[in-house]
Scaffold this active site. Structure first.
Site, PDB file in Angstrom:
ATOM      1  N   CYS A  88       9.322   7.771 -15.296  1.00  0.00           N
ATOM      2  CA  CYS A  88       8.290   7.233 -16.191  1.00  0.00           C
ATOM      3  C   CYS A  88       8.450   7.698 -17.632  1.00  0.00           C
ATOM      4  CB  CYS A  88       6.901   7.606 -15.682  1.00  0.00           C
ATOM      5  SG  CYS A  88       6.508   6.916 -14.070  1.00  0.00           S
ATOM      6  N   GLN A 149       4.322   9.400  -5.094  1.00  0.00           N
ATOM      7  CA  GLN A 149       3.468   9.693  -6.245  1.00  0.00           C
ATOM      8  C   GLN A 149       1.984   9.536  -5.930  1.00  0.00           C
ATOM      9  OE1 GLN A 149       4.450   7.063  -9.468  1.00  0.00           O
ATOM     10  NE2 GLN A 149       4.480   5.238  -8.188  1.00  0.00           N
ATOM     11  N   ARG A 208      -9.989  -4.371 -18.256  1.00  0.00           N
ATOM     12  CA  ARG A 208     -11.056  -4.989 -17.456  1.00  0.00           C
ATOM     13  C   ARG A 208     -12.406  -4.644 -18.093  1.00  0.00           C
ATOM     14  NH1 ARG A 208      -7.428  -3.404 -13.199  1.00  0.00           N
ATOM     15  NH2 ARG A 208      -8.528  -1.423 -12.884  1.00  0.00           N
ATOM     16  N   SER A 211     -16.003  -3.123 -16.351  1.00  0.00           N
ATOM     17  CA  SER A 211     -15.681  -2.339 -15.160  1.00  0.00           C
ATOM     18  C   SER A 211     -16.763  -1.287 -14.933  1.00  0.00           C
ATOM     19  CB  SER A 211     -14.315  -1.670 -15.342  1.00  0.00           C
ATOM     20  OG  SER A 211     -13.941  -0.951 -14.196  1.00  0.00           O
ATOM     21  N   SER A 235      -2.668   3.762 -12.651  1.00  0.00           N
ATOM     22  CA  SER A 235      -2.053   2.885 -13.644  1.00  0.00           C
ATOM     23  C   SER A 235      -1.716   1.533 -13.029  1.00  0.00           C
ATOM     24  CB  SER A 235      -0.792   3.525 -14.202  1.00  0.00           C
ATOM     25  OG  SER A 235       0.114   3.835 -13.159  1.00  0.00           O
ATOM     26  N   HIS A 336       1.323   0.179 -17.165  1.00  0.00           N
ATOM     27  CA  HIS A 336       2.389   1.195 -17.154  1.00  0.00           C
ATOM     28  C   HIS A 336       3.730   0.541 -16.827  1.00  0.00           C
ATOM     29  CE1 HIS A 336       4.570   4.804 -16.623  1.00  0.00           C
ATOM     30  NE2 HIS A 336       4.113   5.210 -15.449  1.00  0.00           N
ATOM     31  N   CYS A 366       3.789  12.590 -16.737  1.00  0.00           N
ATOM     32  CA  CYS A 366       4.414  13.007 -15.488  1.00  0.00           C
ATOM     33  C   CYS A 366       5.538  12.042 -15.139  1.00  0.00           C
ATOM     34  CB  CYS A 366       3.379  13.054 -14.372  1.00  0.00           C
ATOM     35  SG  CYS A 366       2.446  11.529 -14.140  1.00  0.00           S
ATOM     36  N   GLY A 368       8.901  11.135 -12.117  1.00  0.00           N
ATOM     37  CA  GLY A 368       9.486  11.340 -10.802  1.00  0.00           C
ATOM     38  C   GLY A 368      10.373  12.571 -10.765  1.00  0.00           C
TER      39      GLY A 368
END
Length: 380
Positions: A88, A149, A208, A211, A235, A336, A366, A368
């Protein structure tokens, strides 16, 4: 030889099967690259390399999409491209590499950025049942647990004691902040419109409006029975691209470009790959220690909202001011697009700093493998 940032742009972020679904990721990248040099007022022929983040390097994103993107943009064949994968954080890492190569004196003008079309090249599509990425030694080291994750996000929520309501409240706030920024025209100032088969796409699709915590509370928790992580506080799967123009100070002066900012400090941290998502905490500590700055010296923070538990744990451990965190919403609302997210976040961050006159900003995310980049940006 100092490196400076002279421009940063991005596409609007499309929902999965949304506004960018009809656009090849190399073509999308090319549009963003052209938008970057047009805003900077430079000839793309002076760009020496394009360092491009992309996570799922398969199908339409295979074959060194950085080079394909530059050629798709119509740039001269003399412009090189290299594609990198730090999960990421790929395009945030691309920026670190671009700054390093300029400060080394190897190059004077480099573009960093990235792309991900998660509609056209689905996440994980480069891994098949017979190409498991974890070998025997890895699995033995981690007791046979293959990192996931979503499970990691649940582990964080449990370790830090976050309730479902706290996570959903954070998610609703992300949408509210993103909607306010969109209404104020903030994003439009650095979004490059993309012509698609369905028309011009120039507005983030994931926000959105209206929400509510009550609505989110009804969503399933796919990673753990009676868990707290849902699609509503995670995400979004998205399509998008972003680009950053890095120059030496001498090149900026030569080509008449006004520097916006510089990378003050860049660092990395590694942590447990099974919980996977905690490394932004030590990465932030390392960046602050290396920079000589305190947490209170930083005027704005962007912590990628992979899952709501990630920035909430980061807040709890760093003691940062929550009012300075993700002021224009984050990946829960905006989306994302994996390989493009670091540069997307940077573009939003640096333009927010410019608009508000904020001296220092920090972004971290963060990644992987239990990794994280942390970058401190200084406004010039």
């Amino acid at each position: 030889m100092g490196a400076v940032i002279v421009e940063a742009v991005r596409s609007a972020v499309g929902k999965r099967k949304g506004g960018l679904a009809g656009v090849h990721p190399a073509d999308l990248s090319g549009v963003v690259l052209n938008g970057l040099v047009e805003r900077a007022g430079i000839d793309p022929a002076i760009v020496e390399d394009v360092i491009w983040g992309c996570v799922t390097q398969a199908g339409e994103q295979a074959g060194d999409i950085a080079r394909t993107a530059a050629l798709s943009a119509g740039w001269p064949e003399t412009v090189n491209g290299v594609t990198i994968d730090r999960q990421c954080g790929s395009s945030q890492q691309a920026l670190s590499f671009a700054v390093a190569v300029v400060e080394s004196g190897y190059h004077d003008v480099v573009v960093a950025g990235g792309v991900e079309s998660m509609t056209r090249v689905p996440m994980g599509s480069h891994v098949s049942s017979d190409s498991f990425p974890y070998g025997h030694q890895f699995m033995d080291r981690y007791n046979g647990i293959a990192p996931n994750q979503g499970v990691g996000a649940e582990m964080i929520a449990e370790r830090w004691g976050f309730s479902r309501t706290q996570l959903d409240e954070f998610a609703v706030a992300s949408h509210e902040k993103a909607a306010a920024a969109q209404d104020a025209g903030f994003f439009a100032g650095h979004i490059v419109p993309v012509t698609t088969p369905d028309g011009v796409f120039d507005t983030d699709q994931g926000i959105r409006r209206g929400s509510t915590v009550e609505a989110l509370a009804g969503l399933k928790t796919p990673f753990k029975e009676d868990g707290v992580i849902s699609a509503g506080n995670a995400s979004q799967i998205s399509d998008g691209s972003a680009a950053i123009l890095v120059m030496s100070e001498e090149a900026a002066a030569k080509y008449g470009c006004t520097p916006i900012a510089r990378v003050h400090t860049a660092t990395l941290a590694g942590d447990d790959p099974v919980i996977m998502l905690t490394a932004p905490i030590p990465a932030t500590a390392k960046a602050l220690a290396k920079s000589g700055l305190s947490i209170d010296d930083i005027g704005v923070f962007e912590v990628n909202e992979a899952f709501a538990s990630v920035p909430l744990a980061w807040l709890a451990d760093t003691g940062a001011d929550p009012a300075k965190l993700n002021p224009n919403g984050g990946a829960i609302a905006l989306g994302h697009p994996l390989g493009g997210s670091g540069a997307r976040i940077f573009a939003d961050l640096v333009h927010h700093m410019k608009d508000k006159g904020i001296k220092y900003g920090l972004q971290t995310m963060c990644e992987g493998g239990g990794q994280a980049n942390a970058t401190i940006i200084e406004l010039l």
